[in-house]
Scaffold this motif. Sequence first.
Motif, short mmCIF file in Angstrom:
data_model
loop_
_atom_site.label_atom_id
_atom_site.label_comp_id
_atom_site.label_asym_id
_atom_site.label_seq_id
_atom_site.Cartn_x
_atom_site.Cartn_y
_atom_site.Cartn_z
N GLN A 1 15.66 53.03 -3.53
CA GLN A 1 16.87 52.33 -2.59
C GLN A 1 16.72 50.90 -2.79
N LEU A 2 15.15 50.52 -2.46
CA LEU A 2 15.00 49.34 -2.68
C LEU A 2 15.44 48.43 -3.88
N VAL A 3 14.90 49.11 -4.89
CA VAL A 3 15.13 48.64 -6.39
C VAL A 3 16.64 48.55 -6.51
N GLN A 4 17.56 49.20 -6.25
CA GLN A 4 18.90 49.36 -6.33
C GLN A 4 19.57 48.20 -5.61
N LEU A 5 19.11 48.01 -4.11
CA LEU A 5 19.71 47.08 -3.64
C LEU A 5 19.15 45.53 -3.87
N LYS A 6 17.98 45.52 -4.37
CA LYS A 6 17.53 44.28 -4.93
C LYS A 6 18.24 43.75 -6.15
N LYS A 7 18.53 44.83 -7.04
CA LYS A 7 19.39 44.54 -8.29
C LYS A 7 20.93 43.94 -7.79
N ILE A 8 21.54 44.63 -6.89
CA ILE A 8 22.73 44.17 -6.35
C ILE A 8 22.63 42.59 -5.97
N ALA A 9 21.60 42.45 -5.04
CA ALA A 9 21.65 41.12 -4.51
C ALA A 9 21.04 40.08 -5.56
N GLY A 10 20.21 40.82 -6.55
CA GLY A 10 19.90 39.82 -7.69
C GLY A 10 21.26 39.33 -8.53
N ASN A 11 21.86 40.37 -8.72
CA ASN A 11 23.27 40.20 -9.68
C ASN A 11 23.97 39.12 -8.85
N ASP B 1 29.59 51.72 -4.23
CA ASP B 1 29.64 52.78 -5.50
C ASP B 1 28.46 53.69 -5.43
N ILE B 2 27.07 52.93 -5.15
CA ILE B 2 25.78 53.44 -5.11
C ILE B 2 25.54 54.17 -3.87
N PHE B 3 25.70 53.62 -2.89
CA PHE B 3 25.36 54.20 -1.53
C PHE B 3 26.04 54.77 -0.58
N GLN B 4 27.40 55.13 -1.14
CA GLN B 4 28.46 55.88 -0.46
C GLN B 4 28.06 56.97 0.46
N ASN B 5 27.38 57.79 -0.20
CA ASN B 5 26.94 59.10 0.57
C ASN B 5 25.47 59.12 0.93
N ILE B 6 24.74 58.06 0.66
CA ILE B 6 23.40 58.11 0.99
C ILE B 6 23.11 57.47 2.14
N LYS B 7 21.96 57.74 2.94
CA LYS B 7 21.66 57.35 3.96
C LYS B 7 20.39 56.23 3.77
N SER C 1 16.96 54.13 3.89
CA SER C 1 15.81 54.22 4.62
C SER C 1 15.57 53.05 5.52
N PHE C 2 14.60 52.86 6.61
CA PHE C 2 14.46 51.97 7.42
C PHE C 2 14.34 50.44 6.64
N ASP C 3 13.29 50.44 5.54
CA ASP C 3 13.18 49.21 4.95
C ASP C 3 14.43 48.82 4.09
N ALA C 4 14.93 49.77 3.61
CA ALA C 4 16.11 49.48 2.54
C ALA C 4 17.44 48.72 3.66
N GLU C 5 17.56 49.52 4.79
CA GLU C 5 18.29 49.17 5.89
C GLU C 5 18.34 47.76 6.34
N MET C 6 17.00 47.25 6.60
CA MET C 6 16.41 46.15 6.82
C MET C 6 16.88 45.17 5.96
N TYR C 7 16.48 45.37 4.57
CA TYR C 7 17.01 44.58 3.46
C TYR C 7 18.31 44.34 3.50
N TRP C 8 18.99 45.26 3.46
CA TRP C 8 20.44 45.23 3.37
C TRP C 8 21.31 44.40 4.56
N ASP C 9 20.68 44.80 5.81
CA ASP C 9 21.40 43.73 6.92
C ASP C 9 20.88 42.46 6.48
N ASP C 10 19.85 41.95 6.09
CA ASP C 10 19.61 40.56 5.76
C ASP C 10 20.44 39.89 4.63
N PHE C 11 20.75 40.93 3.92
CA PHE C 11 21.53 40.36 2.68
C PHE C 11 23.06 40.36 3.06
#
Lengths: 258, 217
Positions: free
Chosen positions: B6-16, B92-98, B100-110
């Motif tokens: 999850q973190l890798v995917q989120l970082k990829k989105i943010a990086g892009n 597209d990636i996380f529509q139906n995925i909950k 994790s805590f760290d991933a959510e924190m990362y996404w909130d910041d982003f």
Amino acid sequence: MEDTKQQLIERWDTFLSKIKARCDEMITQANQGTDMFVPQLLFDNNAIGNAWTGIRNQIYELTEKISEAWLKMDRLFDDAGSSRAETELQREKKEKMSAYIQWEYEKNRIIAIAKAARQILSNVKKHVNENKLHNCTQCGFPLDIPIYSFRAKNVKCGSCGSVNTFKPDDRVVALETWVLVPLADECALINKEKEYFLQEKLNSTDSKKVTDQQVQELIEARKATYKSYYQFLIDNIPEKAEFYERQRDERLKWAEKI
Amino acid sequence: MNENEQLVQLKKIAGNFEETLKQVTLVALDSPKGGDEKWNQVLQKYQVEPATPSQKETFYSNGVPVIKGALPVELRKVYLSLRQITIKNYRDIFQNIKLSFDAEMYWDDFTTRLQNFIEEELNTYVGKIKQPVGVSNIFANAFSGMNQFSQGLKGSDLNTKRCNSCGSPRSDENQYGECYFCGTPLFETQKVIAKCKICGGVKFLEDQDKPCQFCGN
């Protein structure tokens, strides 16, 4: 590690010296602009005031640059293993430079506006006939009216008793705003400088370490600034002495609240 | 998808996002005043309609004077589009995925970055394209308002308030009531509509049907 720290210190010092040079250059240019403008002034110094407000924005940008740069440097000093005391020493340089820049601006602004004020005073003196006689509208008896009156007044004729209403020249009335207030600022400049740097010192000192003596010194400096500023106005605008005395007393009370 | 993935995917989105943002801004900055062909391609890619020549004219005549770069209003629309694309990529990636805590924190910041980046980036962009203001510009500008308050000034003046009825001068500095000679209010606020034909005494609006208050005629 030590090398990196030393390199960072040198980088920081170079940056600050560049900012100082830019500030000095801007102030010099602003003073040159003022010297060019002043002889063209008539009875108001609004244009000079506006120009110096523009300069203030540029000065503000310089202090902003120092703050932004410090955020980066602070992190770099941490990464380079600087102790808290060492980093604090570098932070103090930032505070000192910001204070220097702001005071240079304020001091030069006051001097520039005072220069303009003197020019306006000279223009008004040339325009106003100081020997002009004011005679009673009813009997022609000469009335005792000072030319440099700052507000309209009723004067009773010593001969026929009629009341004459005297409205001073608009240029003379405007002297209070365009000339006397800037000159009062200039008169209080030395005290203001002392007050400014005491205040800066206090701001950059940890509030727990501030001594009573420091606070008292600042209070005295503030009071001295107000006293010299208002005394100038009281001496030069006797008609409004009571008004300025009241204002001064309010400020002196406020000066004790730190 | 596990937490690391999850973190890798989120970082990829943010990086892009950051990479595209940088590229788009660079094209806008490098283009001449009003944009060029390369900038038009960016607009096309992000489905942003270019400003018309009259809109550009209005901006340049009323807005901050600039020396280069694409129109900020166009860049803003590109940024908005970029934000939408980034959010779509996330959905597209996380529509139906909950998350994790760290991933959510990362996404909130982003998400905070996504909310605020337009104002921050545009501010920096305008700062880079605007005409540099020097001390001489400031004085030239101030010169246009020179001696603005030195016009239309009047010299000193002396006058005496006289009674509207008998012409007697005001004879006391604190005299705000009636004329000491004939009793007419010195600073009447009522409108004088006529004078008595016999004695010349004034008549106010409310006294018009009454006899003269001075001579009784």
